[in-house]
Scaffold this motif. Structure first.
Motif, PDB file in Angstrom:
ATOM      1  N   LEU A  72       0.825  -1.204   0.000  1.00 61.58           N
ATOM      2  CA  LEU A  72       0.000   0.000   0.000  1.00 61.58           C
ATOM      3  C   LEU A  72       0.863   1.259   0.000  1.00 61.58           C
ATOM      4  N   ALA A  73       1.925   1.269   0.803  1.00 53.28           N
ATOM      5  CA  ALA A  73       2.778   2.445   0.913  1.00 53.28           C
ATOM      6  C   ALA A  73       3.466   2.776  -0.413  1.00 53.28           C
ATOM      7  N   HIS A  74       3.734   1.751  -1.218  1.00 51.09           N
ATOM      8  CA  HIS A  74       4.405   1.955  -2.497  1.00 51.09           C
ATOM      9  C   HIS A  74       3.411   2.098  -3.646  1.00 51.09           C
ATOM     10  N   HIS A  75       2.116   2.232  -3.302  1.00 49.92           N
ATOM     11  CA  HIS A  75       1.056   2.441  -4.299  1.00 49.92           C
ATOM     12  C   HIS A  75       1.026   1.330  -5.343  1.00 49.92           C
ATOM     13  N   ASP A  76       1.294   0.121  -4.882  1.00 50.99           N
ATOM     14  CA  ASP A  76       1.243  -1.027  -5.782  1.00 50.99           C
ATOM     15  C   ASP A  76      -0.222  -1.392  -6.045  1.00 50.99           C
ATOM     16  N   SER A  77      -0.462  -2.096  -7.135  1.00 50.77           N
ATOM     17  CA  SER A  77      -1.828  -2.484  -7.484  1.00 50.77           C
ATOM     18  C   SER A  77      -2.392  -3.477  -6.470  1.00 50.77           C
ATOM     19  N   THR A  78      -3.667  -3.322  -6.146  1.00 52.79           N
ATOM     20  CA  THR A  78      -4.356  -4.277  -5.269  1.00 52.79           C
ATOM     21  C   THR A  78      -5.472  -5.006  -6.018  1.00 52.79           C
ATOM     22  N   ASP A  79      -5.429  -4.979  -7.344  1.00 52.57           N
ATOM     23  CA  ASP A  79      -6.477  -5.618  -8.141  1.00 52.57           C
ATOM     24  C   ASP A  79      -6.623  -7.102  -7.814  1.00 52.57           C
ATOM     25  N   ASN A  80      -5.489  -7.766  -7.579  1.00 53.74           N
ATOM     26  CA  ASN A  80      -5.517  -9.204  -7.313  1.00 53.74           C
ATOM     27  C   ASN A  80      -5.244  -9.536  -5.853  1.00 53.74           C
ATOM     28  N   VAL A  81      -5.474  -8.573  -4.974  1.00 53.72           N
ATOM     29  CA  VAL A  81      -5.262  -8.778  -3.544  1.00 53.72           C
ATOM     30  C   VAL A  81      -6.600  -9.027  -2.856  1.00 53.72           C
ATOM     31  N   ASP A  82      -6.647 -10.046  -2.005  1.00 59.05           N
ATOM     32  CA  ASP A  82      -7.860 -10.349  -1.241  1.00 59.05           C
ATOM     33  C   ASP A  82      -7.891  -9.401  -0.034  1.00 59.05           C
ATOM     34  N   ILE A  83      -8.483  -8.243  -0.217  1.00 60.45           N
ATOM     35  CA  ILE A  83      -8.469  -7.191   0.795  1.00 60.45           C
ATOM     36  C   ILE A  83      -9.113  -7.638   2.118  1.00 60.45           C
ATOM     37  N   PRO A  84     -10.309  -8.258   2.103  1.00 57.80           N
ATOM     38  CA  PRO A  84     -10.892  -8.681   3.387  1.00 57.80           C
ATOM     39  C   PRO A  84      -9.991  -9.624   4.164  1.00 57.80           C
ATOM     40  N   PHE A  85      -9.313 -10.510   3.440  1.00 59.54           N
ATOM     41  CA  PHE A  85      -8.396 -11.446   4.101  1.00 59.54           C
ATOM     42  C   PHE A  85      -7.238 -10.697   4.756  1.00 59.54           C
ATOM     43  N   GLU A  86      -6.646  -9.757   4.018  1.00 56.75           N
ATOM     44  CA  GLU A  86      -5.517  -9.002   4.563  1.00 56.75           C
ATOM     45  C   GLU A  86      -5.960  -8.156   5.760  1.00 56.75           C
ATOM     46  N   LEU A  87      -7.161  -7.614   5.680  1.00 57.90           N
ATOM     47  CA  LEU A  87      -7.671  -6.806   6.790  1.00 57.90           C
ATOM     48  C   LEU A  87      -7.840  -7.655   8.044  1.00 57.90           C
ATOM     49  N   ARG A  88      -8.315  -8.883   7.862  1.00 59.59           N
ATOM     50  CA  ARG A  88      -8.479  -9.767   9.017  1.00 59.59           C
ATOM     51  C   ARG A  88      -7.142 -10.117   9.653  1.00 59.59           C
ATOM     52  N   GLN A  89      -6.078 -10.179   8.838  1.00 61.07           N
ATOM     53  CA  GLN A  89      -4.751 -10.464   9.402  1.00 61.07           C
ATOM     54  C   GLN A  89      -4.311  -9.334  10.329  1.00 61.07           C
ATOM     55  N   ILE A  90      -4.649  -8.093   9.949  1.00 62.43           N
ATOM     56  CA  ILE A  90      -4.307  -6.940  10.789  1.00 62.43           C
ATOM     57  C   ILE A  90      -5.053  -7.015  12.120  1.00 62.43           C
TER      58      ILE A  90
END
Length: 268
Positions: A72-90
């Motif tokens: 996120l900090a490097h403004h990389d693409s998140t098109d293929n990122v499972d956002i809900p999954f990553e949020l749950r890890q946080i």
């Protein structure tokens, strides 16, 4: 840490708070590495009172969050990122430290509201009627159905049973049709060097009387703990009533995105 102190010293800001603020995420991730096992056992484990107490579990969780943060900090693409999954890890990592803090983060986060607006059209998940299939999945992480049954290209399987879509949405590891269902075939596959052969052998061996001798189609699926496995925030109840009102009679296709953002089957 020495680099941070050298940078702060000329500014006369070499205080405890400024040093901690100046440390990178990588420093904290590295502090949980194997070379600091003794430090973990002596005192560092106390910073994560709600974890299992195992350094490796916390280290993996911190490193996972660090990589997502860097993306996120490097403004990389998140098109293929499972956002809900990553949020749950946080949230899970925060809960290792303080469960109240984790709940506060969840209340403050507006990410899922934004994520729900993300346009997704790919139906990558099949929901199957699972009166027998759900218990079987729980026992051996597999889905078995009749041989020759057609499916669209899918990445995941979800289960509809007890008038709800279940929490687990496993990824498909391997699919094989026309599998002979017999003790002899189980013995042959169990002696194979192929790991999928051996897994199918265990599925045959642990199957109940529902699956008699014959030929079947087998999906080998992920289970909780696998990096590709996903779980919904809650089961999705189905409120339809009357004959023929079941949400799934045989199978239907949805996107993982829609499952993660639904509250009931009506939202699908």
């Amino acid at each position: 840490m020495a680099t941070v102190r050298e940078r702060l010293r000329p500014q006369r800001k070499e205080t405890r708070h400024q040093i901690i603020a100046g440390l990178s995420f990588g420093f904290w991730s590295g502090l949980l590495g194997p070379k600091y096992e003794e430090l973990w056992r002596d005192c560092l484990h106390r910073a994560f009172p709600n974890s299992s107490g195992k350094r490796k579990q916390v280290a993996v969780a911190v490193e996972r969050v660090r990589k997502f943060r860097n993306r996120l900090a490097h403004h990389d693409s998140t098109d293929n990122v499972d956002i809900p999954f990553e949020l749950r890890q946080i949230f899970d990592l925060a809960a290792y430290i303080d469960t109240d803090a984790a709940r506060w983060l969840k209340r403050c986060s507006g990410l899922m509201t934004v994520y729900a607006q993300r346009p997704v059209t790919i139906d990558d998940t099949v929901i199957v009627a699972a009166k027998q299939a759900w218990p079987q999945y729980e026992s051996c992480a597999a889905y078995v159905c009749q041989s020759g049954r057609a499916f669209r290209p899918i990445e995941r399987v979800a289960f509809y049973a007890d008038r709800e879509v279940k929490l687990d949405v496993p990824a498909v590891l391997h699919r094989r049709d026309n599998v002979e269902w017999s003790s002899e075939e189980a013995a042959r596959l169990g002696a194979s060097d192929d790991r999928f052969d051996r897994k199918i052998a265990k599925v045959i061996e642990t199957s109940d009387a529902t699956w008699t001798d014959g030929r079947y189609q087998v999906f080998l699926l992920t289970g909780p703990g696998h990096p590709d496995h996903r779980q919904l925030r809650a089961t999705l109840p189905h409120h339809g009533t009357g004959r023929g009102s079941a949400f799934v009679q045989r199978q239907r296709y949805v996107s993982l995105h829609s499952l993660e953002n639904a509250a009931t089957t009506a939202d699908l």
